[in-house]
Design a protein around this motif. Sequence first.
Motif, PDB file in Angstrom:
ATOM      1  N   TRP A 171       4.145  -7.044   2.163  1.00  0.00           N
ATOM      2  CA  TRP A 171       3.140  -6.079   1.703  1.00  0.00           C
ATOM      3  C   TRP A 171       3.757  -4.814   1.141  1.00  0.00           C
ATOM      4  CZ3 TRP A 171      -1.319  -8.661   2.096  1.00  0.00           C
ATOM      5  CH2 TRP A 171      -1.390  -9.685   3.066  1.00  0.00           C
ATOM      6  N   PHE A 172       5.087  -4.795   1.002  1.00  0.00           N
ATOM      7  CA  PHE A 172       5.700  -3.539   0.579  1.00  0.00           C
ATOM      8  C   PHE A 172       5.707  -3.398  -0.949  1.00  0.00           C
ATOM      9  CE2 PHE A 172       9.051  -0.422  -0.280  1.00  0.00           C
ATOM     10  CZ  PHE A 172       8.542   0.635   0.463  1.00  0.00           C
ATOM     11  N   VAL A 173       4.525  -3.088  -1.471  1.00  0.00           N
ATOM     12  CA  VAL A 173       4.383  -2.693  -2.873  1.00  0.00           C
ATOM     13  C   VAL A 173       3.456  -1.478  -2.904  1.00  0.00           C
ATOM     14  CG1 VAL A 173       3.921  -3.491  -5.227  1.00  0.00           C
ATOM     15  CG2 VAL A 173       4.582  -5.144  -3.481  1.00  0.00           C
ATOM     16  N   PRO A 174       3.803  -0.401  -2.210  1.00  0.00           N
ATOM     17  CA  PRO A 174       2.895   0.743  -2.133  1.00  0.00           C
ATOM     18  C   PRO A 174       2.688   1.430  -3.471  1.00  0.00           C
ATOM     19  CG  PRO A 174       5.036   1.327  -1.228  1.00  0.00           C
ATOM     20  CD  PRO A 174       5.061  -0.150  -1.475  1.00  0.00           C
ATOM     21  N   GLN A 175       3.606   1.192  -4.419  1.00  0.00           N
ATOM     22  CA  GLN A 175       3.509   1.850  -5.716  1.00  0.00           C
ATOM     23  C   GLN A 175       2.470   1.218  -6.629  1.00  0.00           C
ATOM     24  OE1 GLN A 175       5.935  -0.119  -4.683  1.00  0.00           O
ATOM     25  NE2 GLN A 175       7.041  -1.164  -6.332  1.00  0.00           N
ATOM     26  N   ASP A 176       2.044  -0.007  -6.342  1.00  0.00           N
ATOM     27  CA  ASP A 176       1.065  -0.674  -7.224  1.00  0.00           C
ATOM     28  C   ASP A 176       0.306  -1.734  -6.428  1.00  0.00           C
ATOM     29  OD1 ASP A 176      -0.445  -1.587  -9.337  1.00  0.00           O
ATOM     30  OD2 ASP A 176       1.249  -1.824 -10.708  1.00  0.00           O
ATOM     31  N   VAL A 177      -0.529  -1.271  -5.505  1.00  0.00           N
ATOM     32  CA  VAL A 177      -1.293  -2.202  -4.672  1.00  0.00           C
ATOM     33  C   VAL A 177      -2.247  -3.017  -5.529  1.00  0.00           C
ATOM     34  CG1 VAL A 177      -2.837  -2.416  -2.685  1.00  0.00           C
ATOM     35  CG2 VAL A 177      -1.111  -0.611  -2.726  1.00  0.00           C
ATOM     36  N   GLU A 178      -2.802  -2.382  -6.566  1.00  0.00           N
ATOM     37  CA  GLU A 178      -3.744  -3.098  -7.422  1.00  0.00           C
ATOM     38  C   GLU A 178      -3.085  -4.312  -8.078  1.00  0.00           C
ATOM     39  OE1 GLU A 178      -3.457   0.163  -7.236  1.00  0.00           O
ATOM     40  OE2 GLU A 178      -5.438   0.677  -6.436  1.00  0.00           O
ATOM     41  N   ASP A 179      -1.845  -4.181  -8.510  1.00  0.00           N
ATOM     42  CA  ASP A 179      -1.152  -5.321  -9.105  1.00  0.00           C
ATOM     43  C   ASP A 179      -0.857  -6.375  -8.042  1.00  0.00           C
ATOM     44  OD1 ASP A 179       0.146  -6.647 -11.363  1.00  0.00           O
ATOM     45  OD2 ASP A 179       2.029  -6.247 -10.309  1.00  0.00           O
ATOM     46  N   PRO A 208       0.156   8.969   3.997  1.00  0.00           N
ATOM     47  CA  PRO A 208       0.804   8.811   2.686  1.00  0.00           C
ATOM     48  C   PRO A 208       1.265   7.367   2.464  1.00  0.00           C
ATOM     49  CG  PRO A 208       2.359   9.769   4.234  1.00  0.00           C
ATOM     50  CD  PRO A 208       1.053   9.602   4.981  1.00  0.00           C
ATOM     51  N   MET A 209       0.332   6.470   2.160  1.00  0.00           N
ATOM     52  CA  MET A 209       0.683   5.053   2.008  1.00  0.00           C
ATOM     53  C   MET A 209       1.770   4.865   0.956  1.00  0.00           C
ATOM     54  SD  MET A 209      -1.534   1.838   0.643  1.00  0.00           S
ATOM     55  CE  MET A 209      -1.223   2.406  -1.029  1.00  0.00           C
ATOM     56  N   ASN A 210       1.623   5.520  -0.180  1.00  0.00           N
ATOM     57  CA  ASN A 210       2.709   5.597  -1.157  1.00  0.00           C
ATOM     58  C   ASN A 210       3.323   6.984  -0.994  1.00  0.00           C
ATOM     59  OD1 ASN A 210       4.399   6.031  -3.318  1.00  0.00           O
ATOM     60  ND2 ASN A 210       2.998   5.214  -4.854  1.00  0.00           N
ATOM     61  N   PRO A 211       4.447   7.072  -0.287  1.00  0.00           N
ATOM     62  CA  PRO A 211       4.946   8.390   0.112  1.00  0.00           C
ATOM     63  C   PRO A 211       5.577   9.207  -1.003  1.00  0.00           C
ATOM     64  CG  PRO A 211       6.415   6.663   0.865  1.00  0.00           C
ATOM     65  CD  PRO A 211       5.232   5.971   0.278  1.00  0.00           C
ATOM     66  N   ALA A 212       5.497   8.746  -2.240  1.00  0.00           N
ATOM     67  CA  ALA A 212       5.994   9.560  -3.355  1.00  0.00           C
ATOM     68  C   ALA A 212       4.917   9.790  -4.400  1.00  0.00           C
ATOM     69  CB  ALA A 212       7.209   8.888  -3.992  1.00  0.00           C
ATOM     70  N   SER A 213       3.672   9.499  -4.061  1.00  0.00           N
ATOM     71  CA  SER A 213       2.576   9.614  -5.029  1.00  0.00           C
ATOM     72  C   SER A 213       1.925  10.983  -5.033  1.00  0.00           C
ATOM     73  CB  SER A 213       1.504   8.565  -4.713  1.00  0.00           C
ATOM     74  OG  SER A 213       0.890   8.853  -3.462  1.00  0.00           O
ATOM     75  N   GLY A 214       2.119  11.743  -3.946  1.00  0.00           N
ATOM     76  CA  GLY A 214       1.420  13.021  -3.827  1.00  0.00           C
ATOM     77  C   GLY A 214      -0.002  12.873  -3.343  1.00  0.00           C
ATOM     78  N   ASP A 215      -0.389  11.656  -2.977  1.00  0.00           N
ATOM     79  CA  ASP A 215      -1.742  11.402  -2.482  1.00  0.00           C
ATOM     80  C   ASP A 215      -1.690  10.917  -1.040  1.00  0.00           C
ATOM     81  OD1 ASP A 215      -2.964  12.032  -4.897  1.00  0.00           O
ATOM     82  OD2 ASP A 215      -2.810   9.974  -5.649  1.00  0.00           O
ATOM     83  N   TYR A 216      -2.791  11.150  -0.331  1.00  0.00           N
ATOM     84  CA  TYR A 216      -2.945  10.672   1.035  1.00  0.00           C
ATOM     85  C   TYR A 216      -4.167   9.772   1.111  1.00  0.00           C
ATOM     86  CZ  TYR A 216       0.101  14.696   1.825  1.00  0.00           C
ATOM     87  OH  TYR A 216       1.127  15.612   1.764  1.00  0.00           O
ATOM     88  N   GLU A 217      -3.999   8.641   1.786  1.00  0.00           N
ATOM     89  CA  GLU A 217      -5.122   7.737   2.004  1.00  0.00           C
ATOM     90  C   GLU A 217      -6.025   8.292   3.098  1.00  0.00           C
ATOM     91  OE1 GLU A 217      -5.625   4.834   0.252  1.00  0.00           O
ATOM     92  OE2 GLU A 217      -3.825   5.331  -0.926  1.00  0.00           O
ATOM     93  N   ILE A 218      -7.307   7.960   3.005  1.00  0.00           N
ATOM     94  CA  ILE A 218      -8.269   8.323   4.037  1.00  0.00           C
ATOM     95  C   ILE A 218      -8.387   7.167   5.024  1.00  0.00           C
ATOM     96  CG2 ILE A 218     -10.641   9.011   4.554  1.00  0.00           C
ATOM     97  CD1 ILE A 218      -9.136  11.070   2.891  1.00  0.00           C
TER      98      ILE A 218
END
Length: 751
Positions: A550-558, A663-673
């Motif tokens: 499951w380690f594709v935090p940069q593009d979960v949609e893909d 921070p699911m993608n820890p370099a995105s600058g976003d935080y998941e709820i």
Amino acid sequence: MKNFTLFILFVFLFISCKEHTAESIQDKTATIKLVNPFIGTGGHGHTYPGATVPFGMVQVSPDNGISSWDWCSGYHYSDSIVVGFSHLHLSGTGIGDLADILFMPTNKKVDLTINTTSRDSLPYKSSYSHTNEKSSPGYYQIFLEDPKVNVELTSSLRTAYHKYSFTKNDDQSVVIDLGFAINWDKALKTSITIEDDHTISGYRFSAGWAKNQKVFFVATFSKPISKYTLADNQKNIDDQSVEGEKAKAQLFFNPEGGTELRVKVAVSSVSVANAKENLDSGDFNFEQAKTEAENTWNTALSRIVVETPVDSLKTIFYTALYHTQLAPVTFSDKNGEFRKENDSIVTATNYTAYSTLSLWDTFRAENPLLTLIAPDKTSDIINSMLAYYSTKKILPVWTLYANETNCMTGYHSIPVIVDAYQKGIKGFDAEKAYEAMKTTMMQDERGLDLYKKYGYIPYNLLDESVTITLEYAFDDWCVAQMAKALGKEDDYNYFLNRSKAYQYVFDPETGFMRGKSDDGKSWNERFDPKHSSHREHTDYTEGNAWQHSWFVPQDVEDLVQLHGGNDIFTRRLEQLFTESSEITGDNVSADISGLIGQYAHGNEPSHHIAYMFNHANKPWRTQYWVRHILDTQYNTTPNGLSGNEDCGQMSAWYVFSSIGLYPMNPASGDYEIGSPIFEKSTINLPNGKKFVIEAEHVSDNNIYIQSATLNGVEFNQTTISHQQITQGGILHFVMGSKPNKNWGLTIQKNQ
């Protein structure tokens, strides 16, 4: 009459201010009392209970003297023997080292020439009971039952304080054993010098996990040394100094001067002279040092304030927040100097150098947490990594006392740098940082030659090929984001294209990431997704296919599309948590712990997974599983962590997730709820603003988000940006016992 009215108003305001100040002090006192440093000292947590300050250079803590995995920090709650108190410790690691500069008070003369092959042969060891042991942030106390000595420890940033209370009329002495070593560590060259009747100094050079560790120290005593014994290599040395592989000393003090002996100890990686400069000036005021340490912790722990009627949740939270600020540790001396792995001495100018960078673990949540609660530490950490790069021309993987251990996979200095840059954290050279990232990912070490040649790591050419491929792909994505931000379009396209490497190792038939041969077609057969082999003859690092796919935090949609869409993806994701917890194989990794199905919360590769439902239009399943993990994987006992603490990562997951973010993608600058467990959480931001998270009606049953507003405006998304948080405001959730399957939904591409 007007003057009288003004007088009454003034008195009222004065009393109100005094009451408010008293409440603030009381709140801070209550906060520090909620921390329980014994959490994680049992089980596989590998934490230590001793005294330090946030990110302190010294960590003075008890050592049981056992060399074993669960004693990586030197201490385990199951034990009842203590052999001394050393000044450097690791918090929650899976490999043991440090425990340097051991001091032990005793009431008898001991034979320093005994060949000690285990703790059983140590003549100064003592039994103890947990009923006579206490720990709180910045303070540790234990009663040694054999010599009948009460030991208290505290610390400042670079100085450890000891207070020994002997029984009246007993002999008073302290043993210093520089040959003492546990786990992977081994003393190579040591020295002790009696400088005067109150001062000793010396050094300890060792090899272990850190191959070239050099620690210099100085210690001063509140009483004059009345006599002493020095020894090395099973021989007493009749001199003022001793040098050898295992230098030891026993110092004696006159009991007529009172039952109390106080000691100050400072260390340095550079020299005895620097250790002396690091040593706090002034007297031996233990109580003042303890109060200052507690005040420092009060400030650090007040950066996030949580409100709940459940005291156990407060204890778990504030202990977690405490653990997130034990590492990395201050490494540069007061004058800025520190030693590099190649023995060169450099000076940190306008920053503090840090070591103990457990980056494979901490890039996921620990480092992102520091961008919120201690951004100044983030820029210093990056400058520390760039100092390493300036010598090695490659970014660090896992540094310990400035030594590269090359422990674990990937180059996760990179997401730490990108995360900081994307969040606007200043204080480091962005162009130099980019050069370091690009140079690192373009060299040929640690499988990058294969990665560049094939686009992935073939399993028949390198062990742990799947994990390495996935992590390099993420690192590449991070480099691409930095390249784009700096206007380097060609680099952006190159690294973004390379970051699709995970597609090579995804098997659509099984739904797992699998080892692929160098022929580009055949998979590693006899495939069992539950199979684990620890660090050898395996495609996965400390885990199996269930945990690493499951380690594709940069593009979960893909990744969702590779699985065939939301329904298939979420069905497989759900199965991860409900599958049997059997792990197969003859060499199963001990790091696979905290199992919920095949999800292993006790090890870091699983930490982002529960949040992936957010990206497949089932955020209520993120809410369910996050709350389940919060409820089952942490508690207030010594066994309160489900796996290695790993320098703050296990606790950072709790800190974030308990307030409703991650921070699911820890370099995105976003935080998941996710699913907040506190009625109210207030992040006191370094810029003076506050970001408040409210969870109306939250309870054990009300775990699902029904609706949300941000600053009074409807909020219907499952991510929030770092910039939104740092602007301050109120994120208000209404919670309920049944999922609102319409909240937070997004329209997926190509659905």
